[in-house]
Design a protein around this motif. Structure first.
Motif, PDB file in Angstrom:
ATOM      1  N   SER A  53      71.925  27.176 -73.369  1.00 37.75           N
ATOM      2  CA  SER A  53      72.366  28.523 -73.728  1.00 37.75           C
ATOM      3  C   SER A  53      73.831  28.551 -74.155  1.00 37.75           C
ATOM      4  N   VAL A  54      74.668  27.730 -73.526  1.00 35.66           N
ATOM      5  CA  VAL A  54      76.089  27.704 -73.898  1.00 35.66           C
ATOM      6  C   VAL A  54      76.244  27.167 -75.312  1.00 35.66           C
ATOM      7  N   TYR A  55      75.491  26.137 -75.611  1.00 38.42           N
ATOM      8  CA  TYR A  55      75.551  25.569 -76.951  1.00 38.42           C
ATOM      9  C   TYR A  55      75.110  26.597 -77.989  1.00 38.42           C
ATOM     10  N   GLU A  56      74.106  27.384 -77.650  1.00 33.81           N
ATOM     11  CA  GLU A  56      73.633  28.400 -78.587  1.00 33.81           C
ATOM     12  C   GLU A  56      74.700  29.464 -78.824  1.00 33.81           C
ATOM     13  N   LEU A  57      75.501  29.744 -77.804  1.00 35.46           N
ATOM     14  CA  LEU A  57      76.604  30.697 -77.985  1.00 35.46           C
ATOM     15  C   LEU A  57      77.616  30.181 -78.993  1.00 35.46           C
ATOM     16  N   LEU A  58      77.739  28.865 -79.099  1.00 39.18           N
ATOM     17  CA  LEU A  58      78.711  28.253 -80.013  1.00 39.18           C
ATOM     18  C   LEU A  58      78.125  27.996 -81.393  1.00 39.18           C
ATOM     19  N   GLU A  59      76.935  28.493 -81.649  1.00 41.14           N
ATOM     20  CA  GLU A  59      76.302  28.323 -82.954  1.00 41.14           C
ATOM     21  C   GLU A  59      76.596  29.523 -83.836  1.00 41.14           C
ATOM     22  N   CYS A  60      77.138  29.283 -84.997  1.00 41.11           N
ATOM     23  CA  CYS A  60      77.452  30.374 -85.921  1.00 41.11           C
ATOM     24  C   CYS A  60      76.160  31.033 -86.389  1.00 41.11           C
ATOM     25  N   PRO A  61      76.062  32.366 -86.349  1.00 38.44           N
ATOM     26  CA  PRO A  61      74.823  33.044 -86.759  1.00 38.44           C
ATOM     27  C   PRO A  61      74.578  32.996 -88.264  1.00 38.44           C
ATOM     28  N   VAL A  62      75.577  32.602 -89.040  1.00 33.20           N
ATOM     29  CA  VAL A  62      75.425  32.566 -90.499  1.00 33.20           C
ATOM     30  C   VAL A  62      74.987  31.187 -90.968  1.00 33.20           C
ATOM     31  N   CYS A  63      75.785  30.161 -90.648  1.00 33.17           N
ATOM     32  CA  CYS A  63      75.482  28.812 -91.137  1.00 33.17           C
ATOM     33  C   CYS A  63      74.758  27.962 -90.105  1.00 33.17           C
ATOM     34  N   THR A  64      74.670  28.447 -88.854  1.00 28.91           N
ATOM     35  CA  THR A  64      74.018  27.779 -87.714  1.00 28.91           C
ATOM     36  C   THR A  64      74.703  26.478 -87.319  1.00 28.91           C
ATOM     37  N   SER A  66      77.896  24.342 -85.462  1.00 30.78           N
ATOM     38  CA  SER A  66      78.745  24.579 -84.291  1.00 30.78           C
ATOM     39  C   SER A  66      80.080  25.162 -84.733  1.00 30.78           C
ATOM     40  N   MET A  67      80.587  26.085 -83.947  1.00 25.49           N
ATOM     41  CA  MET A  67      81.848  26.739 -84.279  1.00 25.49           C
ATOM     42  C   MET A  67      83.008  26.013 -83.608  1.00 25.49           C
ATOM     43  N   TYR A  68      84.092  25.865 -84.363  1.00 20.65           N
ATOM     44  CA  TYR A  68      85.320  25.252 -83.863  1.00 20.65           C
ATOM     45  C   TYR A  68      86.473  26.202 -84.141  1.00 20.65           C
ATOM     46  N   PRO A  69      87.557  26.124 -83.368  1.00 19.88           N
ATOM     47  CA  PRO A  69      88.674  27.050 -83.553  1.00 19.88           C
ATOM     48  C   PRO A  69      89.182  27.037 -84.991  1.00 19.88           C
ATOM     49  N   PRO A  70      89.533  28.209 -85.499  1.00 20.44           N
ATOM     50  CA  PRO A  70      89.462  29.513 -84.817  1.00 20.44           C
ATOM     51  C   PRO A  70      88.045  30.111 -84.866  1.00 20.44           C
ATOM     52  N   ILE A  71      87.570  30.589 -83.715  1.00 19.26           N
ATOM     53  CA  ILE A  71      86.288  31.291 -83.632  1.00 19.26           C
ATOM     54  C   ILE A  71      86.579  32.792 -83.703  1.00 19.26           C
ATOM     55  N   HIS A  72      85.980  33.487 -84.658  1.00 20.75           N
ATOM     56  CA  HIS A  72      86.269  34.904 -84.885  1.00 20.75           C
ATOM     57  C   HIS A  72      85.196  35.782 -84.247  1.00 20.75           C
ATOM     58  N   GLN A  73      85.562  37.025 -83.973  1.00 23.87           N
ATOM     59  CA  GLN A  73      84.602  37.979 -83.430  1.00 23.87           C
ATOM     60  C   GLN A  73      84.880  39.362 -83.977  1.00 23.87           C
ATOM     61  N   CYS A  74      83.830  40.205 -83.981  1.00 23.08           N
ATOM     62  CA  CYS A  74      83.998  41.595 -84.381  1.00 23.08           C
ATOM     63  C   CYS A  74      84.378  42.422 -83.147  1.00 23.08           C
ATOM     64  N   LEU A 108      85.579  32.016 -75.691  1.00 21.95           N
ATOM     65  CA  LEU A 108      84.578  31.052 -76.117  1.00 21.95           C
ATOM     66  C   LEU A 108      85.219  29.728 -76.531  1.00 21.95           C
ATOM     67  N   GLU A 109      86.399  29.808 -77.132  1.00 23.19           N
ATOM     68  CA  GLU A 109      87.119  28.585 -77.475  1.00 23.19           C
ATOM     69  C   GLU A 109      87.474  27.801 -76.208  1.00 23.19           C
ATOM     70  N   LYS A 110      87.835  28.523 -75.153  1.00 26.78           N
ATOM     71  CA  LYS A 110      88.180  27.876 -73.886  1.00 26.78           C
ATOM     72  C   LYS A 110      86.947  27.251 -73.241  1.00 26.78           C
ATOM     73  N   VAL A 111      85.808  27.943 -73.313  1.00 25.58           N
ATOM     74  CA  VAL A 111      84.569  27.393 -72.770  1.00 25.58           C
ATOM     75  C   VAL A 111      84.205  26.096 -73.491  1.00 25.58           C
TER      76      VAL A 111
END
Length: 326
Positions: A53-64, A66-74, A108-111
């Motif tokens: 589940s943690v890995y899925e949180l780090l998956e970008c919903p657009v390109c799928t 893994s996300m790396y810093p900077p991770i953006h949020q709305c 999320l970047e810290k996690v």
């Protein structure tokens, strides 16, 4: 570029009798996915499985990816990677709200910093586990990552391990396969003036339990037409250094010889060609070697592959001696 005329060549491998063959290019484009067979039925521990589940949180919903810093949020907390942020026209891909200010998801970047995950090529044999932010760098050079198809007559996108690619070259690209470590080819072309960026020939050799790709082609080098032959090793660069090869062309009491180490297919065909790492013959010299009225190319290229073996003596130094196949 596909040549209009066929290229004939004669091949003798070890004791195989000389025979003349017509070669036609098949410029097919393949999109067949790499099969990704599990390696020795390995299972990834549940605690570090990529589907956690943690890995899925780090998956970008657009390109799928893994996300790396900077991770953006709305403003509603939905995340996306920095690459996709510029592609969504300032709209959150999840809730469609405006992204607004440049908000970082620092939590999320810290996690991600605390995670250790297996290499993405674990099912191909890589047993390494890496911190989240080191994983991507490793995967770019992982020895277990798939190889790209070495065929040069088309932009083939197929990738896989060596046995898969050998079968792909034989069955899909109709590449000639030979067993043995010596070769004797004659390349025939009725109109040798057509050399502009023309890829001609790929032949695969099997010896010492390995596969090698022999390339022969014509192209313009500094406005001068040339022919080039070179060998690539179907494996990693480190292992390719265990082998050497020689190429020779000549006639009428003259010859040119090239000796070198085969380049790994990790290096693209164009990279090897543009580095001039092989036997290069100018067209005028090739026609001189062809004999006759010098209006038709009949260039014979011979060569061999050998394995370097290191003998240890009482001193720390070693001596490399060639191991020639019988």
């Amino acid at each position: 570029m596909e040549l209009e005329n066929s290229v004939e060549f004669v091949s003798t491998v070890d004791t195989v009798e000389e025979q003349e063959i017509s070669h036609h290019h098949n410029n097919h484009h393949f999109n067949r996915p790499f099969p990704g067979k599990p390696h020795n039925n390995m299972a990834v521990p549940a605690a570090i499985a990529p589907a956690s589940s943690v890995y899925e949180l780090l998956e970008c919903p657009v390109c799928t990816n893994s996300m790396y810093p900077p991770i953006h949020q709305c403003r509603n907390g939905h995340t996306l990677c920095s690459s996709c942020k510029t592609r969504v026209q300032n709209r959150c891909p999840t809730c469609r709200q405006e992204l607004g200010d440049d908000i970082r998801c620092l939590a999320l970047e810290k996690v991600a910093e605390s995670l250790e995950l297996p290499c993405r090529y674990y099912n191909l044999g890589c047993l390494e586990i890496f911190p989240y932010y080191s994983k991507l760098k490793h995967e770019g050079v992982c020895n277990f990552r798939p190889y790209n198809c070495p065929y040069t007559g088309s932009e083939c996108t197929v990738a896989g391990d060596i046995p898969f690619l050998v079968a792909h070259l034989r069955d899909d690209h109709k590449v000639d396969m030979h067993a043995g470590c010596t070769f004797n080819h004659r390349y025939v072309k009725s109109n040798p003036c057509e050399v502009e960026n023309a890829t001609w020939m790929l032949t695969v050799f099997h010896c010492f339990g390995q596969y090698f790709c022999l390339h022969f082609e014509a192209f313009q080098l500094s406005m001068a037409p040339v022919y080039m032959a070179f060998l690539r090793f179907m494996g990693d660069e480190e292992e390719s250094r265990n082998y050497s090869y020689s190429l020779e062309a000549g006639a009428n009491g003259r010859k040119v010889i090239w000796e070198g180490t085969p380049r790994s297919i990790r290096d693209s065909h164009r990279k090897v060609r543009d580095s001039h790492d092989g036997l290069i013959i100018q067209r005028n010299m090739a026609l001189f070697f062809s004999g006759g009225d010098r209006k038709e190319l009949k260039l014979r290229v011979t060569g061999r592959i050998w394995k370097e073996q290191r003998q240890q003596h009482n001193t720390d130094a070693g001596v490399c001696i060639p191991n020639l196949c019988s």
